[in-house]
Scaffold this motif. Structure first.
Motif, PDB file in Angstrom:
ATOM      1  N   MET A   1     -14.339  26.423 -36.611  1.00  0.00           N
ATOM      2  CA  MET A   1     -14.197  27.828 -37.018  1.00  0.00           C
ATOM      3  C   MET A   1     -15.575  28.463 -37.133  1.00  0.00           C
ATOM      4  O   MET A   1     -16.466  27.881 -37.752  1.00  0.00           O
TER       5      MET A   1
ATOM      6  N   ALA B   1     -13.854  33.612 -38.954  1.00  0.00           N
ATOM      7  CA  ALA B   1     -12.591  33.094 -39.501  1.00  0.00           C
ATOM      8  C   ALA B   1     -12.504  33.397 -40.995  1.00  0.00           C
ATOM      9  O   ALA B   1     -13.420  33.093 -41.749  1.00  0.00           O
TER      10      ALA B   1
ATOM     11  N   ILE C   1      -6.696  31.283 -42.889  1.00  0.00           N
ATOM     12  CA  ILE C   1      -6.540  29.993 -42.212  1.00  0.00           C
ATOM     13  C   ILE C   1      -5.813  28.981 -43.107  1.00  0.00           C
ATOM     14  O   ILE C   1      -4.884  28.294 -42.675  1.00  0.00           O
TER      15      ILE C   1
ATOM     16  N   ARG D   1      -2.238  29.914 -43.438  1.00  0.00           N
ATOM     17  CA  ARG D   1      -1.461  29.509 -42.245  1.00  0.00           C
ATOM     18  C   ARG D   1      -1.117  28.011 -42.310  1.00  0.00           C
ATOM     19  O   ARG D   1      -0.015  27.575 -41.984  1.00  0.00           O
ATOM     20  N   THR D   2      -2.082  27.218 -42.757  1.00  0.00           N
ATOM     21  CA  THR D   2      -1.866  25.776 -42.891  1.00  0.00           C
ATOM     22  C   THR D   2      -0.747  25.501 -43.894  1.00  0.00           C
ATOM     23  O   THR D   2       0.146  24.683 -43.648  1.00  0.00           O
TER      24      THR D   2
ATOM     25  N   GLU E   1       1.688  27.487 -44.759  1.00  0.00           N
ATOM     26  CA  GLU E   1       2.975  27.888 -44.161  1.00  0.00           C
ATOM     27  C   GLU E   1       3.504  26.826 -43.208  1.00  0.00           C
ATOM     28  O   GLU E   1       4.700  26.561 -43.144  1.00  0.00           O
ATOM     29  N   PHE E   2       2.587  26.241 -42.454  1.00  0.00           N
ATOM     30  CA  PHE E   2       2.981  25.189 -41.507  1.00  0.00           C
ATOM     31  C   PHE E   2       3.663  24.032 -42.246  1.00  0.00           C
ATOM     32  O   PHE E   2       4.768  23.628 -41.906  1.00  0.00           O
TER      33      PHE E   2
END
Lengths: 178, 423
Positions: free
Chosen positions: B317, B321, B326, B329-330, B332-333
């Protein structure tokens, strides 16, 4: 396998060809239930999605309770429980693609296709979905259309790619290329 | 730098063809392995120092020794080809470009543990790899490398290719076995369900990663001494903000800085900000750690808990970024991929997701940072399997190194990184 390819079964939603294919898959394994995931894809490819009849058909052929088949199918992302378009678009939104601007690509697809994620265009050509890391980060931002990989996307490139799928058939692009 | 071998023929268009593979020395390693006792095969893998390349890094020979030797017991080899750790794409590359390299490794490894059935559990999305492997298995069978009495050795093996259906969870070995048995990909309790003891169909099973098995092919093609002399090669998937993302073959313990240089450096002359050295399940590291060797032992020793080599997915990154985005997002994954079996993972990822959502929508609260740390603490050492445990490392590291970005989001409701670099 396409709908209409082979004879339709006796009200279970699956053709005799599909049922034979499921039995072939079952015979590969010491325990036939191991073929369930692949069998569900056979049904999905034939019917277009996992309709209640398709689930019932798989359950009958594999001698499993319908509830068990539904439970397993509902765990996984790649099964559809309602009709989808001729081409399912999966836009990767995981880290490497996020760092390379997948948000812009997704937004462009929504605008161009005039649908939101999870929806299908009125002409039933495209269904738009997001996906977790599709293991092609060297091509970020990337997407799958059906089985075909498309990478290093820009809005312009997306437009060009979509026109190749516009007639409802699948072109065979350079599977390994960007 | 020694020449690459795992990737040596990967871009040759005809490498998937058996004749070509044979002309380049293919299946010579299998002949040699079949000429010695299975126990001697395991010895040689032990001596090579090979460790699993799926993420856990367990010594491969030692894993195989847990499999009982009694010929009356049915044993299985299962290939974990469900590559899904964010940022990882080496296994897909190997299968698409050189499928026989994997098939040969599977046969040697199955022989070592006395398995007569091997199963490849492949990600459904890998259609090119599926075609390549289907073709390679058929070619290998008709040429006598698979089936009954392989190369007149008396050894029999069948390889079955099965596909997943979209579940990150299935990358965990016991969840993979559940999935391969036609069930929901949920992890099994360890003990008693260590695959080597009670694996596929409750029989002793070795679960090995694709890259690991490709290494086995080369160990037998050239000998373990030669293999070690190459500096214990590993494949690193480099992605994110680098000039030339791709799979790189480097000696183990090459520094992060050097790997980024190999990938053309940070793109567009931007400044490096942080990286995930081992996929999103590892902690993130800022610039001060760039000289850390990418090694099984060196990465966990840095003072950032949860740092690991993992699947060696280096996600780079640059300064553009936003770390809140970020890490959000991790989170949420993992939330979306949690199987729901255990409470800390099922609930913790949802709670974290709610906090990130409000921080990223201008509604962060001052107490949110303590809340994030508290939830992360509650998920550490408490989850049923590694999925939930993979969330706290990068979150905690971001709170330590980039706390000011979180504070800015909370204080102003805006993202200063995004505003500064808006294209």
């Amino acid at each position: 396998m396409n709908a209409g390819n082979g004879e339709r079964g006796t009200g279970n939603g699956l053709s005799s060809a599909a049922r034979a294919e499921i039995r072939r898959l079952m015979a590969q394994f010491p325990e036939p239930q191991s073929a369930l995931l692949d069998a569900l894809f056979v049904a999905q490819e034939e019917v277009g999605y996992l309709s209640p009849e398709a689930i019932r058909g798989v359950a009958e052929v594999m001698d499993l309770p319908e509830s068990e088949v539904t439970s397993v199918a509902s765990f996984y992302h790649l099964y559809h429980f309602k009709p989808v378009g001729a081409h399912v678009i999966q836009v990767c939104t995981n880290l490497s693609c996020a760092l390379n601007g997948c948000g812009r690509i997704l937004q462009h697809l929504k605008t161009r296709l005039k649908i939101d994620v999870g929806q299908t265009t009125p002409d039933r050509r495209f269904t738009l979905k997001t996906a977790e890391c599709l293991a092609a980060c060297e091509l970020a931002p990337m997407m799958l259309i059906g089985d075909d990989r498309h990478g290093q996307l820009t809005p312009e490139k997306v437009d060009a790619i979509l026109t190749r799928y516009a007639d409802g058939r699948s072109p065979k692009p350079e599977a390994r290329g960007p | 730098m020694p020449e690459s071998f795992l990737l040596k023929y990967i871009s040759e268009p005809d490498q998937a063809d058996l004749e070509t593979y044979l002309s380049r020395g293919g299946y010579a390693g299998l002949r040699r392995a079949l000429s010695i006792a299975p126990e001697a095969v395991i010895d040689e893998v032990d001596k090579s120092g090979l460790r699993g390349r799926g993420g856990a890094g367990f010594p491969t020979g030692r894993k195989w020794r847990f499999i009982p030797k009694d010929p009356a017991i049915t044993r299985y080899l299962v290939v974990n080809a469900d590559e899904g750790e964010p940022g990882t794409f080496k296994d897909r590359t190997l299968m698409e470009g050189d499928p026989h390299q994997l098939i040969e490794g599977i046969i040697i490894s199955s022989y070592a543990i006395g398995a007569r059935h091997a199963f490849i559990y492949l990600r459904r999305e890998f259609s090119t790899a599926r075609d390549a492997l289907t073709g390679a298995i058929a070619q290998a069978r008709s040429a006598g490398y698979l089936g009954r009495n392989i190369l007149r050795s008396g050894y029999d093996l069948e390889i079955v290719l099965a596909t997943g259906a979209g579940a990150y969870m299935a990358g965990e070995e016991t969840a993979l076995l559940e999935s391969l048995e036609g069930r929901r990909a949920m992890p099994r309790l360890k003990p008693p369900f260590y695959p080597a003891v009670k694996g596929l169909y409750m029989q002793p099973t070795a679960v090995n990663n694709v890259e690991t098995l490709c290494h086995v092919t080369w160990i037998f093609a050239k000998g373990y001494q030669w293999y070690k002399a190459q500096g214990t090669p590993i494949l690193i998937s480099v992605s994110g903000h680098v000039a030339r993302p791709g799979v790189y073959e480097v000696p183990l313990a090459t520094t992060i800085r050097k790997v980024i240089e190999l990938a053309g450096g940070v793109r567009g002359g931007r400044k490096f900000k942080a990286c995930f050295p081992g996929g999103s399940s590892s902690a993130i590291l800022p610039e001060a750690y760039l000289d850390t060797p990418m090694d099984y032992d060196a990465l966990p020793k840095v003072d950032v808990p949860g740092t690991m080599l993992g699947s060696a997915a280096l996600i780079v990154m640059d300064e553009t970024a936003c770390m809140v985005e970020i890490i959000g997002r991790t989170v949420e994954f993992y939330r979306d991929e949690s199987c729901g079996k255990c409470t800390p993972c099922r609930e913790g990822t949802v709670w974290l997701g709610q906090v990130f959502h409000r921080m990223l929508h201008g509604q962060g609260r001052t107490e949110d940072l303590d809340l994030l740390s508290g939830i992360a603490k509650g998920m550490t050492g408490t989850c049923f399997c590694p999925l939930g445990e993979s969330v706290p490392p990068s979150l905690n590291a971001s709170l330590r190194f980039f706390r000011h970005e979180y504070e800015h989001h909370i204080r102003t409701g805006r993202c200063d990184v995004r505003e500064k670099y808006a294209a």
